[in-house]
Design a protein around this motif. Structure first.
Motif, PDB file in Angstrom:
ATOM      1  N   LYS A 277      13.334   6.443 -11.152  1.00 29.94           N
ATOM      2  CA  LYS A 277      14.154   5.793 -12.182  1.00 29.94           C
ATOM      3  C   LYS A 277      15.522   5.366 -11.667  1.00 29.94           C
ATOM      4  CE  LYS A 277      11.866   8.431 -15.868  1.00 29.94           C
ATOM      5  NZ  LYS A 277      12.041   9.442 -16.936  1.00 29.94           N
ATOM      6  N   THR A 278      16.235   6.271 -11.041  1.00 31.24           N
ATOM      7  CA  THR A 278      17.591   5.955 -10.614  1.00 31.24           C
ATOM      8  C   THR A 278      17.567   5.143  -9.317  1.00 31.24           C
ATOM      9  OG1 THR A 278      17.882   7.935  -9.248  1.00 31.24           O
ATOM     10  CG2 THR A 278      18.365   8.131 -11.607  1.00 31.24           C
ATOM     11  N   ARG A 279      18.694   4.508  -9.043  1.00 29.80           N
ATOM     12  CA  ARG A 279      18.820   3.713  -7.804  1.00 29.80           C
ATOM     13  C   ARG A 279      18.656   4.606  -6.572  1.00 29.80           C
ATOM     14  NH1 ARG A 279      24.099  -0.007  -6.181  1.00 29.80           N
ATOM     15  NH2 ARG A 279      23.328  -0.646  -4.115  1.00 29.80           N
ATOM     16  N   GLU A 280      19.227   5.799  -6.661  1.00 32.97           N
ATOM     17  CA  GLU A 280      19.131   6.728  -5.529  1.00 32.97           C
ATOM     18  C   GLU A 280      17.683   7.137  -5.283  1.00 32.97           C
ATOM     19  OE1 GLU A 280      20.925  11.069  -4.090  1.00 32.97           O
ATOM     20  OE2 GLU A 280      21.500  10.228  -6.022  1.00 32.97           O
ATOM     21  N   GLU A 281      16.934   7.412  -6.352  1.00 32.05           N
ATOM     22  CA  GLU A 281      15.521   7.784  -6.228  1.00 32.05           C
ATOM     23  C   GLU A 281      14.709   6.643  -5.606  1.00 32.05           C
ATOM     24  OE1 GLU A 281      15.011  10.908  -9.995  1.00 32.05           O
ATOM     25  OE2 GLU A 281      14.490   8.801 -10.224  1.00 32.05           O
ATOM     26  N   ILE A 282      14.992   5.419  -6.030  1.00 34.07           N
ATOM     27  CA  ILE A 282      14.259   4.255  -5.501  1.00 34.07           C
ATOM     28  C   ILE A 282      14.572   4.057  -4.026  1.00 34.07           C
ATOM     29  CG2 ILE A 282      14.047   1.734  -5.656  1.00 34.07           C
ATOM     30  CD1 ILE A 282      14.579   2.079  -8.714  1.00 34.07           C
ATOM     31  N   GLU A 283      15.855   4.190  -3.650  1.00 36.28           N
ATOM     32  CA  GLU A 283      16.246   4.028  -2.241  1.00 36.28           C
ATOM     33  C   GLU A 283      15.612   5.101  -1.372  1.00 36.28           C
ATOM     34  OE1 GLU A 283      20.492   4.028  -2.236  1.00 36.28           O
ATOM     35  OE2 GLU A 283      20.657   1.916  -2.872  1.00 36.28           O
ATOM     36  N   THR A 284      15.589   6.340  -1.867  1.00 29.31           N
ATOM     37  CA  THR A 284      14.974   7.440  -1.117  1.00 29.31           C
ATOM     38  C   THR A 284      13.471   7.200  -0.942  1.00 29.31           C
ATOM     39  OG1 THR A 284      16.608   9.000  -1.987  1.00 29.31           O
ATOM     40  CG2 THR A 284      14.593   9.941  -1.064  1.00 29.31           C
ATOM     41  N   ALA A 285      12.825   6.726  -2.021  1.00 24.60           N
ATOM     42  CA  ALA A 285      11.383   6.438  -1.958  1.00 24.60           C
ATOM     43  C   ALA A 285      11.094   5.323  -0.956  1.00 24.60           C
ATOM     44  CB  ALA A 285      10.868   6.068  -3.340  1.00 24.60           C
ATOM     45  N   ASN A 286      11.908   4.266  -0.980  1.00 20.04           N
ATOM     46  CA  ASN A 286      11.711   3.150  -0.047  1.00 20.04           C
ATOM     47  C   ASN A 286      11.898   3.596   1.401  1.00 20.04           C
ATOM     48  OD1 ASN A 286      11.126   1.263  -2.033  1.00 20.04           O
ATOM     49  ND2 ASN A 286      13.253   0.610  -2.264  1.00 20.04           N
ATOM     50  N   LYS A 287      12.884   4.461   1.626  1.00 20.41           N
ATOM     51  CA  LYS A 287      13.120   4.965   2.988  1.00 20.41           C
ATOM     52  C   LYS A 287      11.932   5.783   3.466  1.00 20.41           C
ATOM     53  CE  LYS A 287      16.326   7.579   5.880  1.00 20.41           C
ATOM     54  NZ  LYS A 287      15.261   8.277   6.586  1.00 20.41           N
ATOM     55  N   LYS A 288      11.379   6.599   2.560  1.00 16.03           N
ATOM     56  CA  LYS A 288      10.218   7.404   2.945  1.00 16.03           C
ATOM     57  C   LYS A 288       9.047   6.503   3.331  1.00 16.03           C
ATOM     58  CE  LYS A 288       6.806  10.724   1.380  1.00 16.03           C
ATOM     59  NZ  LYS A 288       6.269  11.537   0.273  1.00 16.03           N
TER      60      LYS A 288
ATOM     61  N   ILE B 292       0.839  -1.209   0.000  1.00 13.37           N
ATOM     62  CA  ILE B 292       0.000   0.000   0.000  1.00 13.37           C
ATOM     63  C   ILE B 292       0.872   1.255   0.000  1.00 13.37           C
ATOM     64  CG2 ILE B 292      -1.658   1.346   1.361  1.00 13.37           C
ATOM     65  CD1 ILE B 292      -2.792  -1.367   2.356  1.00 13.37           C
ATOM     66  N   GLY B 293       1.916   1.253   0.827  1.00 13.52           N
ATOM     67  CA  GLY B 293       2.790   2.417   0.920  1.00 13.52           C
ATOM     68  C   GLY B 293       3.464   2.734  -0.397  1.00 13.52           C
ATOM     69  N   ASN B 294       3.985   1.721  -1.085  1.00  7.83           N
ATOM     70  CA  ASN B 294       4.674   1.947  -2.361  1.00  7.83           C
ATOM     71  C   ASN B 294       3.720   2.423  -3.447  1.00  7.83           C
ATOM     72  OD1 ASN B 294       7.561   1.344  -2.082  1.00  7.83           O
ATOM     73  ND2 ASN B 294       6.871  -0.672  -1.415  1.00  7.83           N
ATOM     74  N   ILE B 295       2.496   1.889  -3.454  1.00  7.29           N
ATOM     75  CA  ILE B 295       1.505   2.337  -4.442  1.00  7.29           C
ATOM     76  C   ILE B 295       1.177   3.815  -4.214  1.00  7.29           C
ATOM     77  CG2 ILE B 295      -0.913   2.115  -5.165  1.00  7.29           C
ATOM     78  CD1 ILE B 295      -0.628  -0.925  -4.627  1.00  7.29           C
ATOM     79  N   ARG B 296       0.933   4.174  -2.964  1.00  3.66           N
ATOM     80  CA  ARG B 296       0.568   5.559  -2.651  1.00  3.66           C
ATOM     81  C   ARG B 296       1.734   6.518  -2.857  1.00  3.66           C
ATOM     82  NH1 ARG B 296      -3.314   5.120   2.776  1.00  3.66           N
ATOM     83  NH2 ARG B 296      -5.000   3.944   1.758  1.00  3.66           N
TER      84      ARG B 296
END
Length: 618
Positions: free
Chosen positions: A227-238, A128-132
């Motif tokens: 798109k980038t690895r850094e963006e994905i890691e930041t999104a996952n942390k959030k 749910i978190g990743n979708i939102r």
């Protein structure tokens, strides 16, 4: 001076290995021993990483910075040893500060046991978190503190009345001139759950929040692509942070309901009235003298607490104020801890003071009950708690030595004013303008736009249609206020225009700009951020410190002769530190904030004086 000092430090570190203690007697976690105290790897790393330092970004200076910082901490421990020898550790100020800090860390340990350790993220939470987190909801809201009124608004929406027509006649529309971008985690979970189920053109049912009732309307939903690895890691942390925060809030809410049920604590009403009257006189004087911190709040300072305590006889200060059944808190102890935690008011009005003080007392009682529960579980004996409390206690003790040195310095008022004028100067700001811009790429499009302007077409609508500047396009080409010294030729042209005037085409790097001046602010001067009266006492202390600095170096060098010092060179050299300057505020479990670590000013030049005293170097 700096280079000479570093030479001394580098040579001294080689000689320290066999001084006082054999290397084998160092604990694996120790970097240095100073008298009865030690500096652990944990304390050193924690403090060096969270203390801003000059030149920390230069990697080749890493060893020098570690040495400077280590000797700064050694000086702190030397002074703490001396403070204990002089009996400063038995003073009311030190005992009160140490007790307050210990209670914070005990509560924090209890929070980790009861809340943090019980946070478990389930797979469905992640999904749910990743979708939102991949969506932006473009929305506005209706708000009311009246449940009947919000229901009437909801009923009107259900009959087909447009959301915007209802919003534009309400006060909350002033806060929503532009559509709001709502991201995952921006709203409380109950509202977010309803909002993120909607499609564009739909609205939520009335939903309660702490401040009232809300109805949200969705204009559009934008997808976010990571798109980038850094963006994905930041999104996952959030996502992780949001889920943990919400789960923690739910667990804490349940814990509070059970823990505080059937607990009743009374407050001595007579002492409460005495404190209100005394605080009121203190804040009225601050208001009269216009002593506002940051231009918004009146702060209760340590000297105010000292004055308040001295205004009451011991017989009053020793009376029970917070009437716990077991170990009531005296009026004196409450005032000391109240002052340590800090107290601020926006206005000196007595009714505001009573309301704020009542809230602070409620929070004090809650935190005291939580701390007592922590002590009941012996959480003060946990290594992490003991280490943090000792670190802060040593810092307070070292500051007591510095204070005792500088208290004797008499500062001339004129010197303080001169110092103030040097530190706090008037700021001059250039004229500011707000424009609407239509940026086009070629002269042909420019002429087409000019023709439409002559036909009295709305300038903002033309900007939305033609402008190539993406960051202003959605706002109809509007920039918002900016100094005329910015944006090159555009700023220069705007400075010469009158409000409402439209410029000729301006050749810029991106093509041609046509601007309309819609508002202007004149050049202004701003007074210093803080008044002289507000900072006078602090500036006196700074001047006194500068005057006594040579004496403090001598004092520290003498203390280094008195107390044994040994450094674990191998451990120091092996420690890796980042080259980033950081500063943190630590939010404690169950409430309270402190700086991440005690902030130590650079203080290592005493080493040179010590080496000459002890004749360690030729």
């Amino acid at each position: 001076m700096r280079n000479n000092t570093l030479i001394f430090i580098l040579l001294l570190i080689l000689l320290f290995e066999n001084q006082t203690y054999p290397q084998s007697l160092f604990d694996n976690n120790e970097i240095a021993k100073v008298g009865d105290k030690s500096i652990t790897k944990d304390e050193f790393l924690q403090r060096i990483e969270l203390t801003p330092q000059f030149n920390k970004h230069i990697k080749k200076l890493t060893l020098s910075l570690k040495l400077e910082f280590l000797f700064t901490l050694i000086a702190e421990k030397l002074m703490a040893n001396e403070a204990e020898r002089k009996g400063f550790d038995t003073s009311t100020a030190i005992i009160s500060a140490a007790n307050s800090i210990e209670k914070m860390f005990v509560r924090d340990a209890l929070f980790k046991q009861e809340i943090k350790s019980k946070i478990i993220i389930k797979d469905e939470d992640w999904i749910i978190g990743n979708i939102r987190n991949a969506k932006i909801y473009k929305s506005r809201y209706l708000f009311s503190t009246d449940s009947a009124e919000i229901q009437d608004l909801y009923n009107s929406l259900k009959t087909g009345i447009s959301f915007d027509s209802l919003l534009k006649v309400r006060s909350e529309s002033n806060e929503q001139q532009e559509i709001i971008d709502i991201y995952y985690g921006d709203l409380i979970e109950s509202i977010e759950n309803k909002l993120f189920e909607l499609n564009p053109g739909q609205f939520t049912i009335p939903t309660a929040a702490d401040d009232g009732w809300y109805i949200f309307f969705v204009y559009d939903i934008k997808e976010i692509k990571y798109k980038t690895r850094e963006e994905i890691e930041t999104a996952n942390k959030k996502v992780k942070d949001v889920i943990e925060e919400r789960l923690g809030e739910n667990i804490q809410s349940n814990f509070y309901r059970k823990f505080f049920s059937n607990k009743k604590v009374d407050v001595n009403s007579e002492l409460f009235e005495l404190l209100v009257n005394k605080l009121n006189s203190v804040f009225e004087l601050k208001q009269k003298q216009k002593l506002k911190e940051d231009g918004t709040l009146y702060n209760l300072l340590p000297e105010d607490i000292y004055e308040i305590l001295n205004s009451f006889p011991d017989s009053t200060l020793n009376k029970p104020f917070i009437e716990f059944e077991d170990r009531p808190v005296s009026f004196r102890n409450f005032i000391n801890e109240f002052g340590f935690n800090g107290f601020q008011l926006e206005t000196a009005r007595k009714d505001f003071l009573i309301k704020k003080l009542s809230t602070e007392i409620r929070i004090f009682i809650e935190r005291e009950l939580l701390a007592r529960e922590g002590y009941r579980r012996h959480l003060e004996t946990l290594p992490e708690v003991k280490q943090n409390v000792q670190m802060w206690r040593d810092y307070y003790l070292s500051q007591s030595i510095i204070s005792s040195e500088i208290e004797s310095v008499v500062i001339n008022e004129n010197d303080v004013k001169k110092y103030y004028n040097e530190k706090y100067k008037k700021e001059e700001y250039p004229e500011e303008v707000n424009i609407i811009e239509i940026l086009v790429k070629d002269i042909e499009t420019t002429q087409r736009v000019l023709n439409e302007i002559k036909l009295a077409k709305d300038f903002k609508e033309l900007a939305k249609l033609y402008s190539q500047r993406e960051w202003t396009k959605e706002k109809g080409g509007e920039y918002g206020f900016f100094p005329v010294t910015q944006f090159g030729k555009i700023g220069e042209a705007a400075a010469k225009m009158k409000i409402g005037e439209i410029s000729k085409p301006i050749k810029v790097e991106e093509g041609y700009a046509i601007i309309k001046l819609i508002d202007k602010k004149k050049t202004r001067q701003e007074m210093p951020a803080k008044s002289y009266a507000e900072v006078k006492d602090r500036l006196k202390r700074e001047i006194a410190y500068q005057i006594k600095y040579p004496d403090l170096l001598e004092t520290t060098a003498s203390l280094a002769e008195k107390f044994s010092i040994s450094v674990n060179k191998d451990v120091l050299e092996s420690l890796e530190i980042t080259n980033l300057n950081s500063f943190a505020i630590r939010v404690m479990g169950f409430g309270g904030k402190i700086t991440g670590v005690p902030i130590a000013k650079p203080f290592y030049e005493w080493v040179q004086k010590w080496s000459s005293k002890t004749k360690i170097l030729p």
